[in-house]
Design an enzyme around this catalytic site. Structure first.
Site, PDB file in Angstrom:
ATOM      1  N   LYS A 105       0.851  -1.194   0.000  1.00 42.70           N
ATOM      2  CA  LYS A 105       0.000   0.000   0.000  1.00 42.70           C
ATOM      3  C   LYS A 105       0.884   1.241   0.000  1.00 42.70           C
ATOM      4  O   LYS A 105       1.519   1.573   0.997  1.00 42.70           O
ATOM      5  CB  LYS A 105      -0.914   0.056   1.219  1.00 42.70           C
ATOM      6  CG  LYS A 105      -1.959   1.184   1.097  1.00 42.70           C
ATOM      7  CD  LYS A 105      -2.555   1.582   2.430  1.00 42.70           C
ATOM      8  CE  LYS A 105      -1.744   2.640   3.156  1.00 42.70           C
ATOM      9  NZ  LYS A 105      -1.736   3.973   2.456  1.00 42.70           N
TER      10      LYS A 105
ATOM     11  N   CYS B  36      12.954  10.559   8.616  1.00 44.88           N
ATOM     12  CA  CYS B  36      13.062   9.977   9.954  1.00 44.88           C
ATOM     13  C   CYS B  36      14.488  10.106  10.477  1.00 44.88           C
ATOM     14  O   CYS B  36      14.713  10.086  11.685  1.00 44.88           O
ATOM     15  CB  CYS B  36      12.638   8.518   9.923  1.00 44.88           C
ATOM     16  SG  CYS B  36      13.554   7.531   8.728  1.00 44.88           S
TER      17      CYS B  36
ATOM     18  N   GLU C  61       9.446  15.045  17.274  1.00 42.21           N
ATOM     19  CA  GLU C  61       9.902  14.924  15.894  1.00 42.21           C
ATOM     20  C   GLU C  61       9.179  15.980  15.058  1.00 42.21           C
ATOM     21  O   GLU C  61       7.959  15.965  14.946  1.00 42.21           O
ATOM     22  CB  GLU C  61       9.611  13.526  15.351  1.00 42.21           C
ATOM     23  CG  GLU C  61      10.190  13.307  13.967  1.00 42.21           C
ATOM     24  CD  GLU C  61       9.950  11.895  13.451  1.00 42.21           C
ATOM     25  OE1 GLU C  61      10.791  11.391  12.700  1.00 42.21           O
ATOM     26  OE2 GLU C  61       8.905  11.311  13.805  1.00 42.21           O
TER      27      GLU C  61
ATOM     28  N   GLU D 262       9.912   0.722  11.044  1.00 45.75           N
ATOM     29  CA  GLU D 262      10.925   1.785  10.998  1.00 45.75           C
ATOM     30  C   GLU D 262      10.172   3.071  11.262  1.00 45.75           C
ATOM     31  O   GLU D 262       9.401   3.534  10.426  1.00 45.75           O
ATOM     32  CB  GLU D 262      11.630   1.782   9.637  1.00 45.75           C
ATOM     33  CG  GLU D 262      12.924   2.562   9.640  1.00 45.75           C
ATOM     34  CD  GLU D 262      12.721   3.984   9.178  1.00 45.75           C
ATOM     35  OE1 GLU D 262      12.645   4.860  10.087  1.00 45.75           O
ATOM     36  OE2 GLU D 262      12.629   4.215   7.979  1.00 45.75           O
TER      37      GLU D 262
END
Length: 509
Positions: A202, A312, A409, A278
């Site tokens: 996806k 990331c 973040e 991850e």
């Protein structure tokens, strides 16, 4: 904004010209890809994908839901049966198919880079030289592994012979993020296929176009039907269906820690499928006074601003030794002034827009919090244009560990610079995070670099460099940055079952 001035292919004065984007008038592949065929969605629904640089709709894409995912899983499961062409294919043949796919991606490299840039807003040259190069290298790396995945003979009691076999896990689901759509597709698909699995993938709803084009290349390369299936759709529907499906044997996800938790819960509540995650990062860089200062400035800033900070791996906490702190901040400001913001399809551009309004607003709110909590805004921090998604690269100095921009973040072009006095202090502060994805150390002393890298609680440590990723090198996080490893030989274990076969030997001489 950068001026338009896209170079043409060719050679001028003996110097090869930069590659240029292609003109794409009509997007050919907008449907669901199952069993090497294109399908309309079961619901009849479509969703739009937009160019974040202009806000203009590119096209409408068929929206997969739970029914479409189930259809893809059944086709992938059939392609996994022991009597199927894919399952009976030897490793060298799987490797040749992966190489064939890489060849086709080389052929369509400019087209794929153009689609990636239009869908994500990242600069075209970054799409062409980094995302496409990395994707092709990943395919070729795992093509080489396909006929080298084998078990062992184990020394046990001499009256027994014990062998191990590595077998495919089965049907593997993959949920891809929007920041590196093509590269993350390959990080998951290539090792899965190398080990003999089938996949249901996806792509992110914001960026489905390169994945769908790859579907056409999968068919052209000659993969058997059902080996690769692509179901564009939304996380709460198509993504959730993959995570909870009783006949998907493993799922790999790259994205936020919050969604990673949901995927683990769905795995536990369904069939305890394998999960590799991850996830987020709040990545520390430690810059010592004996470092090559300009190199440290350029590398940490590349880490902070690359892909508009939507990584990331972003270098989001930069700890600089007190004696060089002011000079480091000054050079960082001067370096940021060289960044070219503009049309991502212009090869002069090095900085594009954020992916969408939701992400843009989150970043601007965090920039506001940094100013309100007392960090010093040294550069940037503003939006460029009333309705655009462009944010000027932003530098904060005087950042303290308790501030929101120091803990959360940001996933945007915001560089946070801290100061430290001692090595031990720097290590303790670097490790005081729920995340543990990557880190970096800048120093001229290799002894110091190695001792600090040993103390840092991250899955990757870069020494005097940043964002140095290779297909051969494992990648993954400690703590809440995820589980498992992608890339390198280590990723093969995530897509293989190990079977022990023990044989009783006759005791006659």
């Amino acid at each position: 904004m950068a001026q338009n001035g896209t170079p043409q292919n060719g050679v001028a004065d003996g110097v090869p010209a930069l590659p240029s984007p292609v003109t794409v008038q009509v997007i050919r592949h907008t449907k669901i890809f199952i069993g090497n065929e294109w399908h309309s969605s079961s619901s009849g629904r479509t969703f739009p994908t937009f160019n974040p640089a202009t806000g203009v709709k590119i096209c409408d894409v068929e929206e997969a839901d739970e029914r479409d995912v189930d259809k893809a899983v059944q086709v992938a499961k059939a392609a996994q049966q022991r009597s199927s062409p894919w399952r009976k294919m030897d490793g060298s043949c799987r490797g040749r198919l992966l190489h064939a796919l890489a060849d086709l991606m080389e052929r369509d490299r400019r087209l794929l880079a153009t689609l990636e840039t239009r869908d994500t807003g990242k600069p075209f040259l970054q799409s062409f030289f980094i995302d496409l190069e990395g994707s092709i290298k990943t395919l070729r790396y795992y093509a080489g592994w396909a006929d080298k995945i084998h078990g062992k003979s184990l020394p046990v009691d001499e009256s027994f012979l014990c062998l191990t076999k590595h077998e495919p896990v089965g049907v593997c689901g993959a949920i891809i993020p929007w920041n590196f759509p093509l590269l993350m597709f390959m990080w998951k698909m290539a090792p899965a296929l190398s080990c003999g699995n089938t996949v249901v993938i996806k792509p992110a709803e914001q960026t489905p176009l390169t994945a769908l084009h790859v579907g056409s290349l999968v068919k052209e390369a000659g993969f058997p039907p059902g080996v690769v299936n692509i179901v564009p759709g939304f996380g709460p529907t198509a993504g959730a269906a993959i995570a909870s499906h009783m006949e998907i044997d493993k799922v790999a996800f790259t994205g936020s820690t919050e969604v990673g938790k949901l995927i683990k819960q769905a795995s536990a509540k369904s069939n305890l499928k394998r999960v590799t995650l991850e996830l987020g990062g709040k990545n520390p860089c430690i810059v010592f006074a004996d470092c090559e200062l300009q190199l440290a400035v350029e590398e940490t800033q590349k880490g902070a601003f690359y892909n508009q900070g939507q990584c990331c791996t972003a270098a989001s906490r930069i700890f600089v030794e007190e004696s060089i702190y002011e000079e480091f901040v000054h050079r960082s400001i001067e370096n940021a002034k060289k960044i070219v913001i503009g049309d991502p399809l212009d090869p002069q551009t090095s900085h594009g827009p954020q992916i969408d309004r939701k992400q843009f607003d989150k970043i601007m709110d965090l920039i506001k919090s940094g100013k309100e909590e007392g960090a010093q805004l040294e550069y940037g921090g503003v939006a460029l244009g009333e309705k655009s998604l462009f944010i000027q690269p932003t530098i904060f100095s005087g950042v303290q560990d308790h501030m929101q921009i120091a803990k959360e973040e940001i996933f945007g072009p915001v560089q946070c610079i801290f100061s430290f006095k001692s090595q031990q202090e720097a290590i303790e502060r670097a490790n005081s995070s729920q995340y543990g994805l990557v880190s970096a150390v800048f120093t001229a002393s290799m002894d110091r670099a190695l001792s600090v890298s040993a103390a840092l609680e991250t899955g990757t440590v870069w020494i005097n460099c940043y964002n140095a990723l290779h297909a051969q090198t494992p990648f993954g996080g400690y703590k809440m940055s995820g589980n498992g490893r992608e890339l390198g030989e280590y990723a093969l274990a995530e897509y293989s079952e190990v079977k022990a076969v023990t044989i009783k030997l006759r005791e006659t001489l």
